[in-house]
Design an enzyme around this catalytic site. Structure first.
Site, mmCIF file in Angstrom:
data_model
loop_
_atom_site.group_PDB
_atom_site.id
_atom_site.type_symbol
_atom_site.label_atom_id
_atom_site.label_comp_id
_atom_site.label_asym_id
_atom_site.label_seq_id
_atom_site.Cartn_x
_atom_site.Cartn_y
_atom_site.Cartn_z
ATOM 1 N N LYS A 140 -11.828 15.921 -26.283
ATOM 2 C CA LYS A 140 -11.594 14.818 -25.346
ATOM 3 C C LYS A 140 -10.896 13.691 -26.108
ATOM 4 O O LYS A 140 -11.507 12.955 -26.864
ATOM 5 C CB LYS A 140 -12.905 14.290 -24.752
ATOM 6 C CG LYS A 140 -12.604 13.370 -23.565
ATOM 7 C CD LYS A 140 -13.569 12.237 -23.394
ATOM 8 C CE LYS A 140 -13.265 10.995 -24.148
ATOM 9 N NZ LYS A 140 -12.039 10.267 -23.802
ATOM 10 N N GLY A 172 -14.749 6.822 -33.626
ATOM 11 C CA GLY A 172 -14.564 5.717 -32.691
ATOM 12 C C GLY A 172 -15.413 4.543 -33.120
ATOM 13 O O GLY A 172 -15.731 4.393 -34.305
ATOM 14 N N SER A 173 -15.808 3.740 -32.142
ATOM 15 C CA SER A 173 -16.529 2.512 -32.475
ATOM 16 C C SER A 173 -17.991 2.793 -32.813
ATOM 17 O O SER A 173 -18.562 3.811 -32.410
ATOM 18 C CB SER A 173 -16.462 1.555 -31.283
ATOM 19 O OG SER A 173 -17.097 2.156 -30.179
ATOM 20 N N ASN A 174 -18.581 1.841 -33.496
ATOM 21 C CA ASN A 174 -19.973 1.946 -33.885
ATOM 22 C C ASN A 174 -20.881 2.010 -32.654
ATOM 23 O O ASN A 174 -21.836 2.787 -32.591
ATOM 24 C CB ASN A 174 -20.297 0.727 -34.755
ATOM 25 C CG ASN A 174 -21.701 0.767 -35.272
ATOM 26 O OD1 ASN A 174 -22.610 0.404 -34.546
ATOM 27 N ND2 ASN A 174 -21.877 1.218 -36.494
ATOM 28 N N VAL A 196 -20.286 3.089 -29.552
ATOM 29 C CA VAL A 196 -20.282 4.383 -28.852
ATOM 30 C C VAL A 196 -20.902 5.462 -29.742
ATOM 31 O O VAL A 196 -21.681 6.300 -29.277
ATOM 32 C CB VAL A 196 -18.838 4.757 -28.410
ATOM 33 C CG1 VAL A 196 -18.804 6.156 -27.832
ATOM 34 C CG2 VAL A 196 -18.317 3.749 -27.390
ATOM 35 N N GLY A 197 -20.582 5.417 -31.035
ATOM 36 C CA GLY A 197 -21.133 6.407 -31.968
ATOM 37 C C GLY A 197 -22.651 6.412 -31.964
ATOM 38 O O GLY A 197 -23.290 7.464 -31.935
ATOM 39 N N GLU A 202 -17.690 9.136 -37.419
ATOM 40 C CA GLU A 202 -16.812 8.289 -38.230
ATOM 41 C C GLU A 202 -16.545 7.036 -37.414
ATOM 42 O O GLU A 202 -15.895 7.109 -36.375
ATOM 43 C CB GLU A 202 -15.487 9.002 -38.531
ATOM 44 C CG GLU A 202 -15.613 10.205 -39.438
ATOM 45 C CD GLU A 202 -16.123 9.863 -40.820
ATOM 46 O OE1 GLU A 202 -16.062 8.689 -41.218
ATOM 47 O OE2 GLU A 202 -16.614 10.784 -41.492
ATOM 48 N N CYS A 228 -9.227 2.068 -39.018
ATOM 49 C CA CYS A 228 -10.633 1.921 -39.406
ATOM 50 C C CYS A 228 -10.722 1.445 -40.844
ATOM 51 O O CYS A 228 -11.690 0.815 -41.234
ATOM 52 C CB CYS A 228 -11.367 3.233 -39.221
ATOM 53 S SG CYS A 228 -10.521 4.605 -40.000
ATOM 54 N N GLU A 231 -16.183 -6.129 -36.942
ATOM 55 C CA GLU A 231 -14.865 -5.488 -36.886
ATOM 56 C C GLU A 231 -14.027 -6.115 -35.776
ATOM 57 O O GLU A 231 -14.433 -6.112 -34.619
ATOM 58 C CB GLU A 231 -15.026 -3.983 -36.634
ATOM 59 C CG GLU A 231 -13.716 -3.242 -36.756
ATOM 60 C CD GLU A 231 -13.824 -1.752 -36.436
ATOM 61 O OE1 GLU A 231 -14.440 -1.409 -35.416
ATOM 62 O OE2 GLU A 231 -13.276 -0.944 -37.217
HETATM 63 P P1 NAD Z 1 -14.264 3.932 -28.738
HETATM 64 O O1 NAD Z 1 -15.571 4.114 -29.415
HETATM 65 O O2 NAD Z 1 -14.175 2.970 -27.620
HETATM 66 O O3 NAD Z 1 -13.768 5.343 -28.158
HETATM 67 C C1 NAD Z 1 -13.658 6.487 -28.963
HETATM 68 C C2 NAD Z 1 -13.722 7.719 -28.085
HETATM 69 O O4 NAD Z 1 -15.026 7.806 -27.512
HETATM 70 C C3 NAD Z 1 -12.750 7.689 -26.906
HETATM 71 O O5 NAD Z 1 -12.241 8.978 -26.691
HETATM 72 C C4 NAD Z 1 -13.643 7.252 -25.756
HETATM 73 O O6 NAD Z 1 -13.150 7.656 -24.493
HETATM 74 C C5 NAD Z 1 -14.937 7.981 -26.114
HETATM 75 N N1 NAD Z 1 -16.142 7.414 -25.479
HETATM 76 C C6 NAD Z 1 -16.364 6.143 -25.046
HETATM 77 N N2 NAD Z 1 -17.593 6.035 -24.502
HETATM 78 C C7 NAD Z 1 -18.175 7.254 -24.608
HETATM 79 C C8 NAD Z 1 -19.443 7.784 -24.226
HETATM 80 N N3 NAD Z 1 -20.368 7.035 -23.608
HETATM 81 N N4 NAD Z 1 -19.723 9.096 -24.487
HETATM 82 C C9 NAD Z 1 -18.811 9.866 -25.113
HETATM 83 N N5 NAD Z 1 -17.578 9.426 -25.475
HETATM 84 C C10 NAD Z 1 -17.264 8.138 -25.243
HETATM 85 O O7 NAD Z 1 -13.209 3.594 -29.892
HETATM 86 P P2 NAD Z 1 -11.658 3.248 -29.755
HETATM 87 O O8 NAD Z 1 -11.526 1.869 -29.204
HETATM 88 O O9 NAD Z 1 -10.936 4.366 -29.072
HETATM 89 O O10 NAD Z 1 -11.216 3.271 -31.293
HETATM 90 C C11 NAD Z 1 -11.398 2.205 -32.161
HETATM 91 C C12 NAD Z 1 -12.619 2.412 -33.033
HETATM 92 O O11 NAD Z 1 -12.532 3.640 -33.741
HETATM 93 C C13 NAD Z 1 -12.760 1.346 -34.116
HETATM 94 O O12 NAD Z 1 -14.089 0.937 -34.208
HETATM 95 C C14 NAD Z 1 -12.341 2.078 -35.384
HETATM 96 O O13 NAD Z 1 -12.843 1.546 -36.579
HETATM 97 C C15 NAD Z 1 -12.854 3.446 -35.116
HETATM 98 N N6 NAD Z 1 -12.196 4.443 -35.973
HETATM 99 C C16 NAD Z 1 -12.913 4.989 -37.003
HETATM 100 C C17 NAD Z 1 -12.309 5.910 -37.856
HETATM 101 C C18 NAD Z 1 -13.075 6.537 -38.992
HETATM 102 O O14 NAD Z 1 -12.694 7.615 -39.421
HETATM 103 N N7 NAD Z 1 -14.119 5.926 -39.508
HETATM 104 C C19 NAD Z 1 -10.976 6.269 -37.649
HETATM 105 C C20 NAD Z 1 -10.280 5.685 -36.591
HETATM 106 C C21 NAD Z 1 -10.907 4.767 -35.749
#
Ligand code: NAD
Length: 493
Positions: free
Chosen positions: A172, A225-227, A229-230, A247, A281, A382
């Site tokens: 996804k 993605g973000s902390n 959501v993670g 990550e 990130c 962040e």
């Molecule tokens: P995000 O967390 O908003 O979204 C990431 C993904 O998660 C998207 O595909 C989103 O649709 C999905 N998502 C959102 N809510 C969800 C849920 N409830 N259940 C399952 N999936 C869900 O992040 P973003 O705005 O797309 O990206 C930016 C973030 O990603 C920043 O915090 C950045 O630091 C981080 N990032 C980390 C790394 C790393 O390797 N550490 C690399 C790149 C980006």
């Protein structure tokens, strides 16, 4: 252009019939419509993946790898075309987009090599005429969830090791950047990957991402993605006893000591703070400088920022592109206001660019705060934009303490010419990645990628470490003595 799901080797309309616009952040134009799927689409993909994975796992790993090798060749052939599409959907400048596609190429060849390794261990047995070994086995169906800032590279870091290890993948992507996902699926198809081994289901996080996380037949979730959501995903996976690799964000710092080569330090800071408009990130968002060189560093940074050309990333002379969307612009601007209220001094930038060519896209002026203290929110949270905070320190110990004081632990860097300081920093900085005399960005794909504390949960993308996410260990004992030999029992012979 309508971007469909890719399920079981076919391009399919979402079961919901719904689509959402994909916007070029440099121009504000709608460049495509992306499927906004529902849980049924995830279920269809997972069922097909489950079926296909059984056969895929029986294909010898070197043969699986040959397909990845072809994927690498196709990515290489199309590098320029893919980079241009990437810049259009995500906004990063074209030379960075080429670099991102290159990471996919590198990962394809690296993981193709793993097809002839996938090493386990052979060990002596405690008993006579007995053989012991451990082998990696695939987990089954893998769910991948990715952000928009690296629309193709991150998917390759996750899907290539998963596929070479014999898993099937349901991906996804972020709804902001579905074009790269479509291109990667096409490339897999052309390279001869059997239908059902790789699927793309587009949609939003709470609906489609969540359906993937909760699906009982998905055995591993690999999320970037973000902390926020993670954490939510980790909680769900915890209840489901599902393996999850996270990550997440960063608050990465460059330390500049009083013996540093300041020209080099400025180059490193500018590149890692304002490259990808600060939306990496690993982006540098803190500079921790020795008080003796603070003023000179600030003077040089100011000069360097003024020379940065901002604009549409397709223009080869542009160094800083737009940020992803209006919401991101507003978030960055909110943080800048917070910084001012907290008492930080704005050295340069601090505003949204709305005039002339910038009117239709989402541009933020590269911004530097100084006289920032480690407890300010702009020094801890962040921001994910072109904003950097300068803090001054009196010693290496203090610099390391400030670096380590945040909740994140992805990347850090130190500029110094003193080998003793270098080795202390390598030992004491608590991030997953440490750079010496370079900025905080620039990871290579054959080393583990990821971070400590709020950045991750102990897993890594890239390198051989990625295989640990997508495989289980199986320990195998072969007794060729012809009699029942008992281990874990005290015996005389
Ligand atoms: P995000 O967390 O908003 O979204 C990431 C993904 O998660 C998207 O595909 C989103 O649709 C999905 N998502 C959102 N809510 C969800 C849920 N409830 N259940 C399952 N999936 C869900 O992040 P973003 O705005 O797309 O990206 C930016 C973030 O990603 C920043 O915090 C950045 O630091 C981080 N990032 C980390 C790394 C790393 O390797 N550490 C690399 C790149 C980006």
């Amino acid at each position: 252009m309508e971007i469909q799901n890719y399920i079981n080797g076919e391009w399919k309309e979402p079961s919901t019939g719904q689509f959402a616009p994909v916007i070029n952040p440099a121009t504000g134009e709608t460049i495509a419509e992306v499927a906004m799927s529902g849980p049924n689409d995830i279920d269809e993909a997972v069922q097909a993946a489950k079926e296909a994975q059984r056969q895929w796992a029986l294909v010898p790993a070197p043969k699986r790898a040959e397909i990845l090798y072809k994927v690498g060749m196709l990515l290489k052939e199309r590098k320029e075309q893919l980079a241009r599409l990437l810049t259009m959907e995500m906004g990063k400048v074209i030379e960075e987009a080429r670099g991102e596609v290159q990471e996919g190429i590198d990962m394809a060849f690296y993981m193709a090599g793993e097809g002839r390794r996938l090493f386990g261990d052979t060990t002596p047995s405690e008993l006579k005429d007995k053989f012991a070994m451990s082998v990696r086995v695939p987990v089954g169906v893998v769910g991948i969830i990715t952000p928009w800032n690296f629309p193709i590279a991150i998917a390759t870091w996750k899907s290539f090791p998963a596929i070479v290890a014999g898993n099937a993948v349901v991906w996804k992507p972020a709804p902001e950047t579905p074009i790269m996902a479509q291109e990667l699926a096409r490339i897999f198809e052309e390279a001869g990957l059997p239908p059902g081994v790789f699927h793309v289901v587009h949609g939003d996080g709470p609906t489609v991402g969540n359906a993937l996380v909760e699906h009982p037949d998905v055995k591993v979730i690999s999320f970037t993605g973000s902390n926020e959501v993670g954490r939510m995903i980790a909680e769900k996976c915890g209840r489901l006893l599902k393996k999850v690799s996270l990550e997440m964000g960063g608050k990465n710092a460059v330390i500049v000591m009083d013996d540093a080569d300041l020209t080099l330090a400025v180059d490193g800071i500018i590149w890692s703070a304002f490259g990808t408009s600060g939306q990496r990130c690993t982006a540098c968002s803190r500079v921790i400088v020795h008080e003796r060189v603070k003023q000179e560093l600030e003077r040089r940074l100011l000069e360097a920022v003024k020379a940065l050309k901002i604009g549409n990333g397709l223009d080869e002379t542009v160094k800083v592109g737009p940020v992803i969307h209006e919401e991101a612009l507003q978030k960055i601007d909110r943080y800048v206001r917070i910084g001012v209220e907290e008492g930080a001094k704005l050295l340069v930038g601090g505003y949204i660019l709305r005039e002339g060519d910038y009117a239709r896209g989402f541009y933020y002026a590269p911004t530097i705060f100084t006289d920032v203290t480690p407890n300010m929110r702009i020094a801890r949270e962040e921001i994910f934009g072109p904003v950097v905070s300068i803090m001054s320190v009196r010693s290496l110990d203090e610099a390391i303490a400030v670096n380590n004081s945040v909740d994140y632990g992805l990347s850090s860097a130190i500029f110094t010419r003193d080998v003793n300081r270098v080795f202390r920093a390598m030992r004491d900085l608590d991030t997953g990645i440490v750079y010496v005399n370079a900025g905080t960005t620039g990871a290579e794909i054959h080393l583990p990628f990821g971070g400590t504390k709020g950045t991750g949960n102990g897993h890594r993308d890239s390198g051989v470490a990625a295989l640990d996410v997508f495989t289980e260990w199986r320990s195998i004992y072969v007794d060729f003595s012809g009699k029942l030999q008992r281990a874990q029992i005290d015996t005389d012979d």
